[in-house]
Design a protein around this motif. Structure first.
Motif, PDB file in Angstrom:
ATOM      1  N   PRO A 254      48.045  -0.358 -25.962  1.00  0.00           N
ATOM      2  CA  PRO A 254      47.945  -0.379 -24.494  1.00  0.00           C
ATOM      3  C   PRO A 254      47.026   0.747 -24.045  1.00  0.00           C
ATOM      4  N   ALA A 255      46.205   0.470 -23.030  1.00  0.00           N
ATOM      5  CA  ALA A 255      45.228   1.475 -22.587  1.00  0.00           C
ATOM      6  C   ALA A 255      45.955   2.776 -22.244  1.00  0.00           C
ATOM      7  N   MET A 256      45.298   3.870 -22.562  1.00  0.00           N
ATOM      8  CA  MET A 256      45.917   5.176 -22.290  1.00  0.00           C
ATOM      9  C   MET A 256      45.820   5.485 -20.810  1.00  0.00           C
ATOM     10  N   ALA A 257      46.654   6.389 -20.376  1.00  0.00           N
ATOM     11  CA  ALA A 257      46.679   6.744 -18.954  1.00  0.00           C
ATOM     12  C   ALA A 257      45.318   7.276 -18.525  1.00  0.00           C
ATOM     13  N   GLN A 258      44.737   8.171 -19.316  1.00  0.00           N
ATOM     14  CA  GLN A 258      43.495   8.775 -18.823  1.00  0.00           C
ATOM     15  C   GLN A 258      42.292   8.081 -19.447  1.00  0.00           C
ATOM     16  N   THR A 259      41.158   8.181 -18.755  1.00  0.00           N
ATOM     17  CA  THR A 259      39.924   7.608 -19.281  1.00  0.00           C
ATOM     18  C   THR A 259      39.593   8.265 -20.606  1.00  0.00           C
ATOM     19  N   GLY A 260      39.103   7.467 -21.566  1.00  0.00           N
ATOM     20  CA  GLY A 260      38.735   8.062 -22.844  1.00  0.00           C
ATOM     21  C   GLY A 260      37.458   8.869 -22.686  1.00  0.00           C
ATOM     22  N   LEU A 261      37.287   9.836 -23.558  1.00  0.00           N
ATOM     23  CA  LEU A 261      36.106  10.706 -23.475  1.00  0.00           C
ATOM     24  C   LEU A 261      34.823   9.892 -23.629  1.00  0.00           C
ATOM     25  N   LYS A 262      34.868   8.864 -24.492  1.00  0.00           N
ATOM     26  CA  LYS A 262      33.634   8.091 -24.715  1.00  0.00           C
ATOM     27  C   LYS A 262      33.212   7.370 -23.436  1.00  0.00           C
TER      28      LYS A 262
ATOM     29  N   GLY B 116      41.920  10.406 -42.484  1.00  0.00           N
ATOM     30  CA  GLY B 116      42.452   9.296 -43.270  1.00  0.00           C
ATOM     31  C   GLY B 116      43.952   9.089 -43.165  1.00  0.00           C
ATOM     32  N   TRP B 117      44.612   9.825 -42.280  1.00  0.00           N
ATOM     33  CA  TRP B 117      46.039   9.568 -42.053  1.00  0.00           C
ATOM     34  C   TRP B 117      46.145   8.453 -41.011  1.00  0.00           C
ATOM     35  N   PHE B 118      46.480   7.250 -41.463  1.00  0.00           N
ATOM     36  CA  PHE B 118      46.469   6.081 -40.579  1.00  0.00           C
ATOM     37  C   PHE B 118      47.773   5.976 -39.795  1.00  0.00           C
ATOM     38  N   HIS B 119      48.060   6.973 -39.000  1.00  0.00           N
ATOM     39  CA  HIS B 119      49.236   6.932 -38.118  1.00  0.00           C
ATOM     40  C   HIS B 119      48.810   6.301 -36.797  1.00  0.00           C
ATOM     41  N   PRO B 120      49.432   5.196 -36.417  1.00  0.00           N
ATOM     42  CA  PRO B 120      48.979   4.466 -35.212  1.00  0.00           C
ATOM     43  C   PRO B 120      48.717   5.333 -33.977  1.00  0.00           C
ATOM     44  N   PRO B 121      49.561   6.299 -33.628  1.00  0.00           N
ATOM     45  CA  PRO B 121      49.252   7.072 -32.417  1.00  0.00           C
ATOM     46  C   PRO B 121      47.934   7.845 -32.540  1.00  0.00           C
ATOM     47  N   LEU B 122      47.626   8.325 -33.765  1.00  0.00           N
ATOM     48  CA  LEU B 122      46.341   9.011 -33.970  1.00  0.00           C
ATOM     49  C   LEU B 122      45.205   8.011 -33.891  1.00  0.00           C
ATOM     50  N   LEU B 123      45.393   6.833 -34.488  1.00  0.00           N
ATOM     51  CA  LEU B 123      44.344   5.806 -34.455  1.00  0.00           C
ATOM     52  C   LEU B 123      44.027   5.431 -33.018  1.00  0.00           C
ATOM     53  N   ARG B 124      45.090   5.356 -32.193  1.00  0.00           N
ATOM     54  CA  ARG B 124      44.862   4.967 -30.799  1.00  0.00           C
ATOM     55  C   ARG B 124      43.979   5.989 -30.086  1.00  0.00           C
ATOM     56  N   LEU B 125      44.245   7.272 -30.338  1.00  0.00           N
ATOM     57  CA  LEU B 125      43.427   8.315 -29.688  1.00  0.00           C
ATOM     58  C   LEU B 125      41.976   8.215 -30.151  1.00  0.00           C
ATOM     59  N   LEU B 126      41.788   7.956 -31.448  1.00  0.00           N
ATOM     60  CA  LEU B 126      40.419   7.855 -31.968  1.00  0.00           C
ATOM     61  C   LEU B 126      39.701   6.668 -31.321  1.00  0.00           C
ATOM     62  N   ILE B 127      40.397   5.548 -31.238  1.00  0.00           N
ATOM     63  CA  ILE B 127      39.784   4.341 -30.656  1.00  0.00           C
ATOM     64  C   ILE B 127      39.460   4.547 -29.185  1.00  0.00           C
ATOM     65  N   GLU B 128      40.391   5.184 -28.459  1.00  0.00           N
ATOM     66  CA  GLU B 128      40.202   5.364 -27.006  1.00  0.00           C
ATOM     67  C   GLU B 128      39.107   6.372 -26.690  1.00  0.00           C
ATOM     68  N   ASN B 129      38.885   7.338 -27.571  1.00  0.00           N
ATOM     69  CA  ASN B 129      38.000   8.454 -27.189  1.00  0.00           C
ATOM     70  C   ASN B 129      36.670   8.499 -27.919  1.00  0.00           C
ATOM     71  N   CYS B 130      36.549   7.758 -29.037  1.00  0.00           N
ATOM     72  CA  CYS B 130      35.388   7.989 -29.904  1.00  0.00           C
ATOM     73  C   CYS B 130      34.499   6.767 -30.077  1.00  0.00           C
ATOM     74  N   ASP B 131      33.182   7.044 -30.033  1.00  0.00           N
ATOM     75  CA  ASP B 131      32.185   6.028 -30.424  1.00  0.00           C
ATOM     76  C   ASP B 131      31.948   6.076 -31.935  1.00  0.00           C
ATOM     77  N   VAL B 132      32.130   7.265 -32.515  1.00  0.00           N
ATOM     78  CA  VAL B 132      31.710   7.458 -33.918  1.00  0.00           C
ATOM     79  C   VAL B 132      32.733   8.326 -34.649  1.00  0.00           C
TER      80      VAL B 132
END
Ligand code: G3I
Length: 365
Positions: free
Chosen positions: A28-36, A52-68
């Protein structure tokens, strides 16, 4: 039962696939706009190291904030090949590449040559031997991951003490010829990737950073004059209040890099809060100010095309894990934008606001 990184990857991947397949967003989309999103309008990419720690909450932050995404350790020569270089061990790196592909994120290749991950089979002093070993290594890594958008071709090769290269057998013996070989081979194997010379002690205002910036520019000028295909310089930017950034010399360096026709990537940004008080509220505000002030200076230069963090969260961070050479005493370090519970800290908002303030770059950022 302790799950391995690979177990976690497959669990997270199936959770992501299930959520997407069920019509829901993978997260689900995060409350705040992602940095990207804040950066895209300015033509700036945002990235992060990923351990490489595939913990879903960390993955979500990476997806929401990162292009690369930059693999923090998985692609280093000592991790992706066996000690004799004959057996390829790409498991973790394959998982990270798959995660990026599944989520529309680019990969930054880190790194093709680094003295801290230089197995004996790569560090031969004889130029022909070193070339053959590196040619085999670059062919393996660069053809296995053709999607990589940019490569740290060499990392930390310029000496912090002299105007020469760091003292390694192959660099002592062959210097520019070997560095040129690495860049030329990388260009041949990945013609469209951005090729980066990455280093540290380039951001702060202390005399040792002034010297390093001057030395690095001299090396870059010499290599570029010889026709070596270098596209960008990577400023790692591991900041600390002990060595504050001074705008003027950093601005001059960014200008000179641009004059050489280079892009600048901020490749490993974080703040080591050594010397700051234990009080969390005060410390978080100081860290936020360091991030914000640095980015205001760096992003004022349109030469800077990417800002990558060396980890988004305190929970998964090399400084918190104790791998940094300078360690704070007292309360645990708080270097990142998100805390141990993956909640955004003042630093997150300081970075977002700096991105929103930044002048727009030309396209192709
Ligand atoms: O995976 C093992 C674990 O099984 C073991 O229990 C533990 C014991 O300490 O070590 C773990 O491996 C560590 C690895 O990070 C993963 O956490 C290594 O000891 C440790 O040396 C390694 O440190 C990495 C360091 O590079 C050296 O490769 C850091 O995570 C990583 O953040 C750091 O990143 C470098 C960049 O590549 C280049 N620029 C500087 C930056 C910071 O040094």
């Amino acid at each position: 039962m302790q799950h391995s990184r690979r177990d976690l990857f497959h669990m997270a991947a199936s959770a992501l696939a299930f959520a997407a397949g069920a019509g829901g967003a993978a997260f689900p989309a995060m409350a705040q706009t992602g940095l990207k999103d804040a950066a895209r309008a300015k033509g700036i990419e945002v990235g992060s190291a990923f351990n490489g720690w595939f913990h879903p909450p960390l993955l979500r932050l990476l997806i929401e904030n990162c292009d690369v995404i930059t693999p923090e350790n998985a692609m280093k020569a000592g991790n992706i090949s066996s000690d004799d270089g004959r057996t390829l061990l790409p498991g973790e790196m394959d998982d990270i590449a798959a995660f990026c592909l599944q989520n529309g994120m680019k990969l930054h290749g880190h790194t093709l040559f680094w003295h801290q991950s230089l197995p004996a089979w790569l560090g031969a002093g004889d130029l022909d031997e070193a070339r053959q070993a590196h040619l085999r290594h670059l062919r393996f890594v660069m053809t296995r991951y053709p999607q990589v958008t940019s490569w740290d071709v060499v990392n930390e090769v310029v000496s912090n003490e002299t105007g020469a290269y760091r003292s390694l057998p192959v660099l002592d013996a062959h210097g520019d010829a070997f560095v040129a070989f690495l860049f030329e081979t990388a260009r041949e194997l990945a013609p469209t990737a951005r090729l980066v010379l990455n280093d540290y002690n380039l951001a702060c205002g202390a005399a040792f950073c002034d010297r390093k910036r001057g030395r690095l520019l001299s090396v870059l000028e010499r290599l570029l004059r010889a026709g070596v295909p270098i596209d960008a310089v990577g400023i790692q930017a591991h900041l600390a209040p002990r060595w504050p950034v001074v705008p003027a010399p950093l601005e001059a360096f960014l200008r000179e890099a641009g004059d050489l026709g280079l892009d600048v990537l901020i490749t490993e940004l974080d703040v080591n809060d050594i010397d700051l008080p234990d009080d969390i509220a005060a410390r978080d505000q100081s860290i936020a100010r360091i991030y914000g002030d640095f980015l205001d200076t760096a992003l004022a230069s349109r030469t800077v095309k990417r800002v990558s963090f060396w980890g988004l969260t305190d929970r998964y961070h090399w400084i918190v894990e104790g791998h940094a050479p300078f360690r704070r005493t007292g309360a645990a370090p708080r270097p990142a934008l998100f805390d141990q519970e993956l909640r955004p800290k003042p630093a997150y908002f300081a970075v977002r606001d700096a991105l929103l303030r930044a002048p727009e770059r030309t396209s192709g950022g």
